[in-house]
Design an enzyme around this catalytic site. Structure first.
Site, PDB file in Angstrom:
ATOM      1  N   ARG A   1      -0.598  96.169 -60.854  1.00 30.74           N
ATOM      2  CA  ARG A   1       0.621  95.450 -61.235  1.00 30.74           C
ATOM      3  C   ARG A   1       1.513  95.234 -60.017  1.00 30.74           C
ATOM      4  O   ARG A   1       1.328  95.858 -58.980  1.00 30.74           O
ATOM      5  CB  ARG A   1       1.393  96.241 -62.296  1.00 30.74           C
ATOM      6  CG  ARG A   1       0.662  96.447 -63.599  1.00 30.74           C
ATOM      7  CD  ARG A   1       1.499  97.251 -64.585  1.00 30.74           C
ATOM      8  NE  ARG A   1       1.767  98.605 -64.086  1.00 30.74           N
ATOM      9  CZ  ARG A   1       2.627  99.452 -64.648  1.00 30.74           C
ATOM     10  NH1 ARG A   1       3.322  99.068 -65.708  1.00 30.74           N
ATOM     11  NH2 ARG A   1       2.795 100.652 -64.160  1.00 30.74           N
TER      12      ARG A   1
ATOM     13  N   VAL B   1      -4.412 109.072 -56.831  1.00 28.35           N
ATOM     14  CA  VAL B   1      -4.353 109.320 -55.386  1.00 28.35           C
ATOM     15  C   VAL B   1      -3.998 110.771 -55.077  1.00 28.35           C
ATOM     16  O   VAL B   1      -4.163 111.229 -53.947  1.00 28.35           O
ATOM     17  CB  VAL B   1      -3.324 108.390 -54.696  1.00 28.35           C
ATOM     18  CG1 VAL B   1      -3.757 106.940 -54.808  1.00 28.35           C
ATOM     19  CG2 VAL B   1      -1.917 108.601 -55.251  1.00 28.35           C
TER      20      VAL B   1
ATOM     21  N   SER C   1       9.791 101.581 -47.841  1.00 28.91           N
ATOM     22  CA  SER C   1      10.869 100.967 -48.619  1.00 28.91           C
ATOM     23  C   SER C   1      12.151 100.992 -47.804  1.00 28.91           C
ATOM     24  O   SER C   1      12.336 101.862 -46.944  1.00 28.91           O
ATOM     25  CB  SER C   1      11.080 101.734 -49.932  1.00 28.91           C
ATOM     26  OG  SER C   1      12.272 101.323 -50.585  1.00 28.91           O
TER      27      SER C   1
ATOM     28  N   TYR D   1      12.649 109.850 -53.501  1.00 31.60           N
ATOM     29  CA  TYR D   1      11.986 108.610 -53.098  1.00 31.60           C
ATOM     30  C   TYR D   1      12.329 108.237 -51.656  1.00 31.60           C
ATOM     31  O   TYR D   1      11.458 107.839 -50.870  1.00 31.60           O
ATOM     32  CB  TYR D   1      12.403 107.500 -54.057  1.00 31.60           C
ATOM     33  CG  TYR D   1      11.670 106.193 -53.915  1.00 31.60           C
ATOM     34  CD1 TYR D   1      10.372 106.044 -54.388  1.00 31.60           C
ATOM     35  CD2 TYR D   1      12.291 105.083 -53.337  1.00 31.60           C
ATOM     36  CE1 TYR D   1       9.706 104.829 -54.286  1.00 31.60           C
ATOM     37  CE2 TYR D   1      11.641 103.864 -53.229  1.00 31.60           C
ATOM     38  CZ  TYR D   1      10.346 103.747 -53.709  1.00 31.60           C
ATOM     39  OH  TYR D   1       9.692 102.547 -53.597  1.00 31.60           O
TER      40      TYR D   1
ATOM     41  N   LYS E   1       9.614 107.925 -48.671  1.00 37.43           N
ATOM     42  CA  LYS E   1       9.403 106.656 -47.969  1.00 37.43           C
ATOM     43  C   LYS E   1       9.732 106.777 -46.482  1.00 37.43           C
ATOM     44  O   LYS E   1       9.136 106.080 -45.644  1.00 37.43           O
ATOM     45  CB  LYS E   1      10.232 105.552 -48.622  1.00 37.43           C
ATOM     46  CG  LYS E   1       9.705 105.129 -49.996  1.00 37.43           C
ATOM     47  CD  LYS E   1       8.235 104.731 -49.953  1.00 37.43           C
ATOM     48  CE  LYS E   1       7.784 104.028 -51.222  1.00 37.43           C
ATOM     49  NZ  LYS E   1       6.335 103.689 -51.181  1.00 37.43           N
TER      50      LYS E   1
ATOM     51  N   ILE F   1      12.600  94.000 -54.838  1.00 37.63           N
ATOM     52  CA  ILE F   1      11.487  93.166 -55.306  1.00 37.63           C
ATOM     53  C   ILE F   1      11.453  93.223 -56.832  1.00 37.63           C
ATOM     54  O   ILE F   1      11.590  94.301 -57.423  1.00 37.63           O
ATOM     55  CB  ILE F   1      10.134  93.663 -54.742  1.00 37.63           C
ATOM     56  CG1 ILE F   1      10.194  93.829 -53.217  1.00 37.63           C
ATOM     57  CG2 ILE F   1       9.025  92.699 -55.155  1.00 37.63           C
ATOM     58  CD1 ILE F   1      10.392  92.556 -52.441  1.00 37.63           C
TER      59      ILE F   1
END
Length: 254
Positions: free
Chosen positions: A17, A65, A143, A155, A159, A188
């Site tokens: 996706r 992963v 990001s 996050y 990143k 995005i």
């Protein structure tokens, strides 16, 4: 469309996706044989079917992963099926947003495992085959949150870690004909940013409008924008671009 990736094999994590799907599609359209994994079985099968209907040769598998054995076995299967592994895109990601005082141990660890452990497992497994062939392209998805973002201590840290990981691999693997670079998306339009809107208690349209107000080019980003940047790093002609972080955000700080 050009066939600049004809004869190349690309492996994309989280490819069902959003950004991952756009990357997978771009590689397929430009001639690569594409493999991708995801935990969302329904989305994975839908994307694989869509690409096969267009005549593309793809390998799709439900895998995590964060599971070393699954990663190593899957990459071995890809090499056995397609004959090589030339391009790795570490795209798989999750968010568990919260302010620091509300963030749980699980919120922190889940994000670290998917982004950092996942990229580590995939890169370590892939480089073995790339070193043997003397060629490879590793592209990690970072990001703009790496620069800091309210409610994303986990996050943002992950990143930012991806960027240090990228630069270190560039130093270690460059002599083997392998380049490692990172793409850092800004805002995005994806399912992940829709989840952010829900967390903030606003509609997705409101989040888009608020974000666009701070983007110099005057529009929000689309998955295809990131796919274009990934394709640049994956190009054989980008062999002298190594250890770089490209912010794809519509402006210098978005």
């Amino acid at each position: 469309m050009s066939q600049r990736f004809a004869g190349r094999v690309a492996f994309v994590t989280g490819g069902s996706r959003g950004i991952g799907k756009a990357i997978v599609t771009r590689f397929a359209e430009e001639g690569a044989k594409v493999a991708f994994i995801d935990l969302n079985a329904e989305a994975l099968e839908a994307t694989a079917a869509e690409l096969r209907e267009k005549g593309y040769d793809v390998y799709a598998k439900v895998a995590s992963v964060t599971d070393r054995e699954q990663v190593e076995a899957t990459i071995q299967e890809v090499v056995e099926r397609f004959g090589s592994l030339d391009i790795l895109v570490n795209n798989a990601g999750v968010i568990r947003d919260n302010l620091l005082f509300k963030m749980t141990d699980d919120d922190w660890q889940t994000v670290m495992d998917v982004h950092l452990k996942g990229a580590f497992y995939c890169a370590r497994a892939a480089q073995k085959y790339m070193v043997e062939r003397g060629y490879g392209r590793i592209i990690n998805i970072s990001s703009t949150s790496a620069l800091g973002n309210r409610g994303q201590a986990n996050y943002s840290a992950a990143k930012a870690g991806i960027q240090g990981f990228t630069k270190t691999l560039a130093i270690e693997l460059g002599k083997f004909g392998i380049t490692t670079n990172a793409v850092a998306p800004g805002f995005i339009e994806t399912d992940m940013t829709k989840a952010t809107a829900e967390r903030l208690g606003i509609s997705f349209e409101q989040l888009i409008q608020a974000s666009v107000a701070n983007i110099p080019v005057g529009r929000s980003g689309r998955p295809e924008d990131i796919a274009h940047a990934v394709a640049f790093f994956a190009d054989e002609r980008s062999s002298f671009v190594n250890g770089q972080v490209l912010y794809v955000a519509g402006g210098p700080k978005c």
